[in-house]
Design a protein around this motif. Sequence first.
Motif, PDB file in Angstrom:
ATOM      1  N   GLN A  59      19.629 117.185   6.797  1.00 49.46           N
ATOM      2  CA  GLN A  59      18.565 117.569   7.715  1.00 49.46           C
ATOM      3  C   GLN A  59      18.230 119.054   7.672  1.00 49.46           C
ATOM      4  OE1 GLN A  59      19.375 116.169  11.684  1.00 49.46           O
ATOM      5  NE2 GLN A  59      19.439 114.022  11.077  1.00 49.46           N
ATOM      6  N   LYS A  60      19.186 119.909   7.327  1.00 49.08           N
ATOM      7  CA  LYS A  60      18.899 121.347   7.326  1.00 49.08           C
ATOM      8  C   LYS A  60      18.797 121.901   5.918  1.00 49.08           C
ATOM      9  CE  LYS A  60      20.148 125.862   9.096  1.00 49.08           C
ATOM     10  NZ  LYS A  60      21.063 126.696   9.883  1.00 49.08           N
ATOM     11  N   LEU A  61      19.897 121.857   5.163  1.00 50.70           N
ATOM     12  CA  LEU A  61      19.873 122.459   3.838  1.00 50.70           C
ATOM     13  C   LEU A  61      18.802 121.827   2.957  1.00 50.70           C
ATOM     14  CD1 LEU A  61      21.088 124.421   1.828  1.00 50.70           C
ATOM     15  CD2 LEU A  61      22.770 122.681   1.229  1.00 50.70           C
ATOM     16  N   LEU A  62      18.713 120.503   2.988  1.00 44.23           N
ATOM     17  CA  LEU A  62      17.741 119.823   2.144  1.00 44.23           C
ATOM     18  C   LEU A  62      16.339 119.838   2.731  1.00 44.23           C
ATOM     19  CD1 LEU A  62      19.809 116.800   0.811  1.00 44.23           C
ATOM     20  CD2 LEU A  62      19.441 119.056  -0.183  1.00 44.23           C
ATOM     21  N   SER A  63      16.167 120.475   3.890  1.00 39.38           N
ATOM     22  CA  SER A  63      14.810 120.674   4.406  1.00 39.38           C
ATOM     23  C   SER A  63      14.136 121.848   3.703  1.00 39.38           C
ATOM     24  CB  SER A  63      14.845 120.932   5.913  1.00 39.38           C
ATOM     25  OG  SER A  63      15.452 122.185   6.201  1.00 39.38           O
ATOM     26  N   ILE A  64      14.924 122.686   3.044  1.00 41.50           N
ATOM     27  CA  ILE A  64      14.405 123.817   2.281  1.00 41.50           C
ATOM     28  C   ILE A  64      14.517 123.543   0.783  1.00 41.50           C
ATOM     29  CG2 ILE A  64      14.637 126.281   1.804  1.00 41.50           C
ATOM     30  CD1 ILE A  64      13.641 125.729   4.574  1.00 41.50           C
ATOM     31  N   VAL A  65      15.666 123.027   0.365  1.00 34.51           N
ATOM     32  CA  VAL A  65      15.901 122.740  -1.052  1.00 34.51           C
ATOM     33  C   VAL A  65      15.070 121.519  -1.461  1.00 34.51           C
ATOM     34  CG1 VAL A  65      17.649 122.059  -2.739  1.00 34.51           C
ATOM     35  CG2 VAL A  65      18.220 123.697  -0.939  1.00 34.51           C
ATOM     36  N   PRO A  66      14.374 121.589  -2.607  1.00 31.12           N
ATOM     37  CA  PRO A  66      13.568 120.435  -3.049  1.00 31.12           C
ATOM     38  C   PRO A  66      14.423 119.190  -3.265  1.00 31.12           C
ATOM     39  CG  PRO A  66      13.019 122.414  -4.302  1.00 31.12           C
ATOM     40  CD  PRO A  66      14.232 122.751  -3.495  1.00 31.12           C
ATOM     41  N   HIS A  67      13.943 118.062  -2.742  1.00 28.45           N
ATOM     42  CA  HIS A  67      14.633 116.797  -2.995  1.00 28.45           C
ATOM     43  C   HIS A  67      14.513 116.429  -4.469  1.00 28.45           C
ATOM     44  CE1 HIS A  67      13.986 115.512   1.493  1.00 28.45           C
ATOM     45  NE2 HIS A  67      14.728 116.587   1.359  1.00 28.45           N
ATOM     46  N   VAL A  68      13.279 116.465  -4.958  1.00 24.71           N
ATOM     47  CA  VAL A  68      12.983 116.115  -6.358  1.00 24.71           C
ATOM     48  C   VAL A  68      11.929 117.076  -6.873  1.00 24.71           C
ATOM     49  CG1 VAL A  68      12.043 114.356  -7.916  1.00 24.71           C
ATOM     50  CG2 VAL A  68      13.536 113.668  -6.037  1.00 24.71           C
ATOM     51  N   GLU A  69      12.069 117.489  -8.119  1.00 22.81           N
ATOM     52  CA  GLU A  69      11.050 118.308  -8.771  1.00 22.81           C
ATOM     53  C   GLU A  69      10.730 117.724 -10.137  1.00 22.81           C
ATOM     54  OE1 GLU A  69      10.996 122.912  -7.309  1.00 22.81           O
ATOM     55  OE2 GLU A  69      12.528 122.367  -8.750  1.00 22.81           O
ATOM     56  N   LEU A  70       9.442 117.566 -10.415  1.00 23.92           N
ATOM     57  CA  LEU A  70       8.965 117.154 -11.725  1.00 23.92           C
ATOM     58  C   LEU A  70       8.403 118.393 -12.400  1.00 23.92           C
ATOM     59  CD1 LEU A  70       7.154 113.822 -10.717  1.00 23.92           C
ATOM     60  CD2 LEU A  70       9.532 114.141 -11.445  1.00 23.92           C
ATOM     61  N   VAL A  71       9.118 118.927 -13.376  1.00 23.25           N
ATOM     62  CA  VAL A  71       8.777 120.205 -14.002  1.00 23.25           C
ATOM     63  C   VAL A  71       8.186 119.942 -15.383  1.00 23.25           C
ATOM     64  CG1 VAL A  71       9.636 122.482 -14.672  1.00 23.25           C
ATOM     65  CG2 VAL A  71      10.728 121.241 -12.778  1.00 23.25           C
ATOM     66  N   SER A  72       7.021 120.523 -15.642  1.00 25.62           N
ATOM     67  CA  SER A  72       6.346 120.321 -16.923  1.00 25.62           C
ATOM     68  C   SER A  72       7.213 120.814 -18.077  1.00 25.62           C
ATOM     69  CB  SER A  72       5.001 121.040 -16.938  1.00 25.62           C
ATOM     70  OG  SER A  72       5.180 122.434 -16.758  1.00 25.62           O
ATOM     71  N   VAL A  73       7.160 120.117 -19.201  1.00 22.53           N
ATOM     72  CA  VAL A  73       7.972 120.464 -20.361  1.00 22.53           C
ATOM     73  C   VAL A  73       7.319 121.569 -21.173  1.00 22.53           C
ATOM     74  CG1 VAL A  73       8.993 119.604 -22.499  1.00 22.53           C
ATOM     75  CG2 VAL A  73       8.976 118.163 -20.457  1.00 22.53           C
ATOM     76  N   ASN A  74       6.088 121.341 -21.596  1.00 23.11           N
ATOM     77  CA  ASN A  74       5.386 122.328 -22.412  1.00 23.11           C
ATOM     78  C   ASN A  74       4.136 122.836 -21.708  1.00 23.11           C
ATOM     79  OD1 ASN A  74       7.181 122.185 -24.669  1.00 23.11           O
ATOM     80  ND2 ASN A  74       6.280 120.208 -25.197  1.00 23.11           N
ATOM     81  N   GLU A  75       3.155 121.969 -21.610  1.00 29.49           N
ATOM     82  CA  GLU A  75       1.893 122.336 -20.982  1.00 29.49           C
ATOM     83  C   GLU A  75       2.007 122.191 -19.466  1.00 29.49           C
ATOM     84  OE1 GLU A  75      -0.771 123.549 -22.566  1.00 29.49           O
ATOM     85  OE2 GLU A  75       0.398 123.481 -24.422  1.00 29.49           O
ATOM     86  N   PRO A  76       1.260 123.007 -18.706  1.00 29.97           N
ATOM     87  CA  PRO A  76       1.254 122.838 -17.247  1.00 29.97           C
ATOM     88  C   PRO A  76       0.653 121.498 -16.844  1.00 29.97           C
ATOM     89  CG  PRO A  76      -0.441 124.393 -17.930  1.00 29.97           C
ATOM     90  CD  PRO A  76       0.393 124.127 -19.145  1.00 29.97           C
ATOM     91  N   ILE A  77       1.007 121.048 -15.659  1.00 31.69           N
ATOM     92  CA  ILE A  77       0.479 119.784 -15.136  1.00 31.69           C
ATOM     93  C   ILE A  77      -0.989 119.980 -14.781  1.00 31.69           C
ATOM     94  CG2 ILE A  77       0.681 118.082 -13.292  1.00 31.69           C
ATOM     95  CD1 ILE A  77       3.663 118.790 -13.132  1.00 31.69           C
TER      96      ILE A  77
END
Length: 422
Positions: free
Chosen positions: A57-75
């Motif tokens: 409820q606290k720490l993970l309210s700031i830390v991203p649960h999931v991130e999809l990060v582009s490999v080469n080209e931006p999304i």
Amino acid sequence: MFKPLSVFLGWRYVRSRHGNGFSAFISASSTIGIALGVTVLIVVLSAMNGFERELSQKLLSIVPHVELVSVNEPIKDWRESIKKVQTDSAVMAAAPVIKMTGMLQHGLKLKAVEVRGVDANLEMKVSSIDDYIIAGKWQGLMVTASNENTIVIGSGVAKKLSVKLGDKIQLLLPPPQGAEDIKKIFSAPITRHVEVVGIFKFGGTIDETLVYIPLSLASDVMGYKANETQSIRLKVTDVFAAPKIARQVAHNFDHYVYINNWTGTQGHVFNDIQLVRMVMFIVLVLVIAVASFNIVSTLIMAVNEKQGDIAILKTMGASSKTIMLTFIVQGLVNGVVGSLLGAMCGVYLALNLTGIISAIEQFMGITFLSGDVYFINYLPSVLHASDVYATVITALIMSLLATIYPAWRATKIEPAQVLGQL
């Protein structure tokens, strides 16, 4: 009132045992030992539950649960991408983010920071950072025609640089590096003068390292177009199922991405909690087992004292089952009393643990958990009924096992041999 003979005899032996001082002492020590073990185990499990709750409820309210990060080209066209990922029922919200590593400079002071370029409105849907603003406003990150060079910093960063709300500081960022552009490795950093529009205080190392800038400013530094982003951050319904949800969402995502989730950055905290829970459970169960085996000593002494009674009962037709159940009942009284007493004390302490520890801290003038080191500055506690049931049942089973051998020994007494000595 009808009552089985074994229960009647067992309860009568328990009441008569108080006349023998040494037997009563051994019996009381086993009861107190079981009660203490049950109490401490319930309190420790509740504290671990509390840390899990604060983690989610606290720490993970700031830390991203999931991130999809582009490999080469931006999304491309992140708004459409966000709409698509939000069709998954496990995704509560999504927001674009650009992450960089940079330096902040104020006068002669420098501080290395993690820079997040965010959309101020969408970020509030996936993060509760707005709740921890102690100076200024989170909405100050919203880009206006007059100024887009704004920044929100952690209290640790502000203290290190000696800055306050409204101060101008210099943001140094590395230039974007293309795979074919080797010369940019040695190029000068990109410099932006930004105004501090907000300061947050969350606790722990996050205050020392994290800063936020507008998404448009981060896009400008990275050379992205207006509708492009480096990654998309997701807020999911079940944080402990984040790895599974991340794979599920990425499978349907039409862009090559790295799949990151909170277990990669903060998973050690959760693993530490689970490890402490397991170790403490094993240790305290062994404490309960040691206390339970005091029942063995008590019952063996009781069997030796009651040899004449056992012989008379056998000559009167009492079966071995009745004799055995009589001493099992006598031994179980210690387990039942100790378990119930420990459960009541454990439940009371678990429900009031935070206040009790706070009172001890004030009385002794010490702090057990520092907010500058950990993400909380108090000892949390969450009581689960399942923990109470599991602890009590474990204590009762151990008490039952401890009674079996002495009760079995009682059935092996020969009436002729015992009565011949009387």
